[in-house]
Scaffold this motif. Structure first.
Motif, mmCIF file in Angstrom:
data_model
loop_
_atom_site.group_PDB
_atom_site.id
_atom_site.type_symbol
_atom_site.label_atom_id
_atom_site.label_comp_id
_atom_site.label_asym_id
_atom_site.label_seq_id
_atom_site.Cartn_x
_atom_site.Cartn_y
_atom_site.Cartn_z
ATOM 1 N N ARG A 335 0.816 -1.215 0.000
ATOM 2 C CA ARG A 335 0.000 0.000 0.000
ATOM 3 C C ARG A 335 0.844 1.256 0.000
ATOM 4 N NH1 ARG A 335 -4.657 -0.393 -1.821
ATOM 5 N NH2 ARG A 335 -5.234 1.505 -0.686
ATOM 6 N N ALA A 336 2.043 1.176 0.566
ATOM 7 C CA ALA A 336 2.873 2.373 0.645
ATOM 8 C C ALA A 336 3.438 2.757 -0.713
ATOM 9 C CB ALA A 336 4.010 2.160 1.649
ATOM 10 N N ALA A 337 3.860 1.796 -1.493
ATOM 11 C CA ALA A 337 4.430 2.076 -2.817
ATOM 12 C C ALA A 337 4.031 0.962 -3.765
ATOM 13 C CB ALA A 337 5.948 2.201 -2.743
ATOM 14 N N PRO A 338 2.769 0.922 -4.196
ATOM 15 C CA PRO A 338 2.342 -0.151 -5.092
ATOM 16 C C PRO A 338 2.985 -0.016 -6.453
ATOM 17 C CG PRO A 338 0.608 1.487 -4.830
ATOM 18 C CD PRO A 338 1.689 1.857 -3.869
ATOM 19 N N GLU A 344 5.190 10.804 -6.147
ATOM 20 C CA GLU A 344 4.479 11.709 -5.246
ATOM 21 C C GLU A 344 3.250 11.053 -4.622
ATOM 22 O OE1 GLU A 344 3.432 12.640 -9.556
ATOM 23 O OE2 GLU A 344 5.237 12.372 -8.349
ATOM 24 N N ASP A 345 2.749 9.950 -5.222
ATOM 25 C CA ASP A 345 1.613 9.241 -4.645
ATOM 26 C C ASP A 345 2.026 8.216 -3.596
ATOM 27 O OD1 ASP A 345 -0.049 10.667 -6.307
ATOM 28 O OD2 ASP A 345 -0.042 9.149 -7.885
ATOM 29 N N ALA A 346 3.287 7.845 -3.550
ATOM 30 C CA ALA A 346 3.753 6.865 -2.570
ATOM 31 C C ALA A 346 3.850 7.501 -1.186
ATOM 32 C CB ALA A 346 5.115 6.303 -2.992
ATOM 33 N N ARG A 418 13.282 3.157 -7.051
ATOM 34 C CA ARG A 418 14.700 3.377 -7.331
ATOM 35 C C ARG A 418 14.925 4.248 -8.550
ATOM 36 N NH1 ARG A 418 13.057 -1.521 -8.887
ATOM 37 N NH2 ARG A 418 13.530 -2.291 -11.004
ATOM 38 N N GLU A 419 13.982 4.310 -9.501
ATOM 39 C CA GLU A 419 14.161 5.134 -10.681
ATOM 40 C C GLU A 419 14.068 6.597 -10.294
ATOM 41 O OE1 GLU A 419 14.998 4.163 -13.540
ATOM 42 O OE2 GLU A 419 14.873 2.001 -13.160
ATOM 43 N N PRO A 420 14.877 7.472 -10.863
ATOM 44 C CA PRO A 420 14.764 8.898 -10.564
ATOM 45 C C PRO A 420 13.463 9.454 -11.093
ATOM 46 C CG PRO A 420 16.276 8.551 -12.378
ATOM 47 C CD PRO A 420 15.946 7.197 -11.850
ATOM 48 N N GLY A 421 12.896 10.388 -10.390
ATOM 49 C CA GLY A 421 11.647 11.020 -10.809
ATOM 50 C C GLY A 421 10.467 10.248 -10.276
ATOM 51 N N VAL A 422 9.836 9.475 -11.132
ATOM 52 C CA VAL A 422 8.645 8.755 -10.754
ATOM 53 C C VAL A 422 8.858 7.297 -11.093
ATOM 54 C CG1 VAL A 422 7.150 10.732 -11.125
ATOM 55 C CG2 VAL A 422 7.584 9.166 -13.004
ATOM 56 N N SER A 423 8.024 6.446 -10.479
ATOM 57 C CA SER A 423 8.078 5.031 -10.801
ATOM 58 C C SER A 423 7.328 4.782 -12.094
ATOM 59 C CB SER A 423 7.445 4.220 -9.660
ATOM 60 O OG SER A 423 6.097 4.595 -9.495
ATOM 61 N N GLY A 427 2.641 -0.073 -18.319
ATOM 62 C CA GLY A 427 2.915 0.089 -19.729
ATOM 63 C C GLY A 427 4.316 0.519 -20.021
ATOM 64 N N GLY A 428 5.129 0.828 -18.973
ATOM 65 C CA GLY A 428 6.507 1.212 -19.171
ATOM 66 C C GLY A 428 6.695 2.699 -19.345
ATOM 67 N N GLU A 429 5.634 3.513 -19.350
ATOM 68 C CA GLU A 429 5.767 4.948 -19.496
ATOM 69 C C GLU A 429 5.821 5.582 -18.126
ATOM 70 O OE1 GLU A 429 2.508 6.174 -21.754
ATOM 71 O OE2 GLU A 429 3.111 5.195 -23.605
ATOM 72 N N ALA A 430 6.297 6.784 -18.079
ATOM 73 C CA ALA A 430 6.348 7.499 -16.812
ATOM 74 C C ALA A 430 4.939 7.758 -16.345
ATOM 75 C CB ALA A 430 7.101 8.808 -16.983
ATOM 76 N N ALA A 431 4.702 7.475 -15.023
ATOM 77 C CA ALA A 431 3.343 7.576 -14.510
ATOM 78 C C ALA A 431 2.947 8.988 -14.199
ATOM 79 C CB ALA A 431 3.198 6.711 -13.259
#
Length: 568
Positions: A335-338, A344-346, A418-423, A427-431
């Motif tokens: 729930r913390a980081a699905p 920013e949603d985590a 671990r990825e910079p910016g957002v997870s 689909g592999g695109e930035a969320a």
């Protein structure tokens, strides 16, 4: 019997409804006593060597039913002649009365046609009262039997167990709501429960704590199963010594079956480290089996490890609390980081660590309650203490899950983000940070050149419409839309333009060949903005194959461009 109920009209009032709830509680208690009595009588009838009367079998059934609620029994028939207490509750046997009282309280609040529904407090009070009235009668009946009840144990823990099961039934019937808190609670607690985010965090903590307790119990059951297979021969010999005929063997097997949850709790306490007591002078832990154990002859107790210091096999039981700590970390980060959530949603590291720590507290509390219920005395002197120590077991569960769960949750959260910016999403695109799409900017087009192009294009050739549409779409940034006209007078566009009839080929050619003013011919004009599409008005409607290039407001503002052909 508890599933069906007589129909009561609304005119019968509240007393009849409360009396019916009282009857539900009494019926639930009667079903519990009857089920155990039928089982005991069946074993008594099938035993060829039974020397007791049917009354003795019924007294034993009454004692077992009271024991299932946590009441302490007094066994009068002992070798020394001194009455011995029996407080070890078979947890699987306790499931039946707890489920019955829970079901009675829940069904008392289910609305039915032709029967008014009582209040939650009234249903709770009546169901508990009816159940305890039957319990008092059973305790009075069994006071002269081989297993009589110790009266103080009826007040605690038997009565709280019944009240807790009934309260859970009322809560289930109400939809399992969270809040509101009592009026005397702090205002901050009221405000916190009113927020949906707090409810989400609380639900995550409860589910994580329940998962940790379930892993501990499952690991303890696995340890017991492995120990029984390792000591299969001593367990088989103990089983054969206790019973000679098949009826006695069935009795021993059923007794061992209802004690399996107790053995799972003992195994969890063994893996956590504190272990359990086999009497007042012996303790079994992974590090050592010390003291002089008071081991009654029973198959489950034959699976104990060898006396002396523990070996590597004994130390491997620590995998059970390690698995519980990993479970707490995993359920928290779910729930913390699905997966697929933006950074920013985590949850923040502080929120993640706090949720894991609270789940560890809940896991420790649940394990302590189960350890307290799984143990108890089996006699006097050396048998006065049997089973795990509840506060040591709960503290060990809290320490293991907190020391492993909190860092594990933080590490797993950092790995997922671990990825910079957002997870990244599935689909592999930035969320949360989509890349901007370059939009081609059309070049300015002069009115005269565009008008000449339309004048030279044959309007009747509809085969060239797709190619012409693609050219217009490319010249105007790919967002060109067709205007649609109904062909009836009096219909205008959304901006309030003057009504126009559908032009024919001649009028279209005349309009396109009319020279534009010099100012308009020399001034570059940007393409008109896309307009919202107009729904179809006629079934036989066909759109224009071209659009005028100059804005409609400039054409209607000039006298020579007020109509399709200059005259209506």
């Amino acid at each position: 019997m508890t599933g069906s109920s007589p129909s009561l009209s609304a005119e019968q009032g509240r007393p009849a409804v409360l009396a019916f709830a009282l009857l539900r509680g009494a019926v639930a208690a009667g079903l519990g006593v009857g089920s155990i009595a039928v089982l005991v009588l069946a074993l008594w009838i099938s035993s060829p060597t039974s020397d007791s009367s049917p009354g003795g079998a019924l007294h034993a059934a009454a004692g077992l039913w009271l024991l299932a609620h946590g009441a302490e029994l007094i066994r009068a028939d002992t070798l020394s002649g001194v009455p011995a207490p029996v407080g070890l509750v078979p947890l699987l046997l306790a499931v039946v009365p707890v489920w019955l009282v829970h079901r009675a309280a829940r069904d008392a609040l289910v609305p039915e046609e032709g029967r008014p529904v009582p209040t939650a407090a009234g249903a709770f009070a009546m169901v508990v009262s009816g159940y305890l009235l039957v319990g008092a009668a059973v305790a009075y009946y069994g006071r002269g039997g081989p297993l009589s009840v110790h009266p103080p144990s009826l007040l605690f823990p038997a009565a709280p167990v019944v009240a807790g099961a009934a309260a859970a039934g009322v809560w289930t019937a109400a939809g399992r709501p969270v809040g509101p808190p009592p009026p005397w609670a702090p205002v901050s607690l009221h405000e916190a429960l009113a927020r949906g985010r707090f409810r989400e965090r609380a639900g995550t903590v409860c589910r994580t704590a329940a998962a940790g307790v379930a892993v501990l119990l499952g690991g303890g059951a696995l340890l017991v199963a492995v120990a029984l297979m390792w000591h299969a021969h001593p367990a088989q010999e103990s089983f054969g010594r206790l019973a000679g005929d098949w009826a006695g063997r069935v009795s021993v097997f059923l007794l061992a079956l209802v004690l399996v949850p107790n053995a799972a709790v003992w195994g969890a306490a063994y893996g956590l480290g504190p272990g359990f007591a086999l009497g007042t002078a012996s303790t079994v832990t992974p590090l050592a089996f010390s003291g002089r154990p008071a081991l009654p002859g029973f198959p489950l107790l034959a699976a104990m490890p060898a006396e002396g210091p523990g070996t590597v096999l004994n130390w491997s039981a620590a995998a059970v609390p390690v698995a519980a700590g990993a479970t707490v970390a995993w359920f928290t980060v779910r729930r913390a980081a699905p997966p697929g959530a933006a950074r920013e949603d985590a949850w923040s590291p502080r929120e993640t660590a706090l949720a894991a720590a609270l789940a560890a507290v809940g896991c420790g509390a649940g394990t302590a309650v189960l350890a307290a219920a799984a143990g108890g005395p089996l006699g006097t002197r050396a048998l006065a203490e049997f089973g795990p120590v509840w506060w040591l077991t709960g503290a060990a569960a809290l320490a293991w899950t907190a020391l492993l769960g909190v860092p594990g949750a933080l590490l797993l959260r950092a790995w997922r983000l671990r990825e910079p910016g957002v997870s990244t999403d599935e689909g592999g695109e930035a969320a949360g940070n989509p890349q901007p799409v370059p939009v081609p900017v059309p070049a300015p087009v002069s009115v005269s050149a565009h008008a000449q192009a339309h004048a030279q294009a044959p309007v009747q050739d509809l085969a060239q419409a797709p190619a012409h549409e693609e050219a217009l779409r490319a010249s105007h940034g790919g967002d060109r839309r067709w205007w649609r006209w109904s062909g009836r007078r009096g219909g205008g566009d959304a901006a309030g333009a003057a009504p126009r009839s559908e032009p024919d080929a001649a009028s279209a050619g005349a309009t396109a060949s009319r020279p534009a003013p010099a100012a308009a011919a020399s001034t570059p004009v940007a393409p008109p903005a896309a307009r919202p599409s107009v729904p179809d008005r006629d079934e036989g409607f066909e759109p224009y194959d071209f659009l005028p290039t100059d804005p409609w407001n400039e054409r209607t503002a000039r006298p020579e461009g007020a109509g399709p052909s200059g005259n209506s």
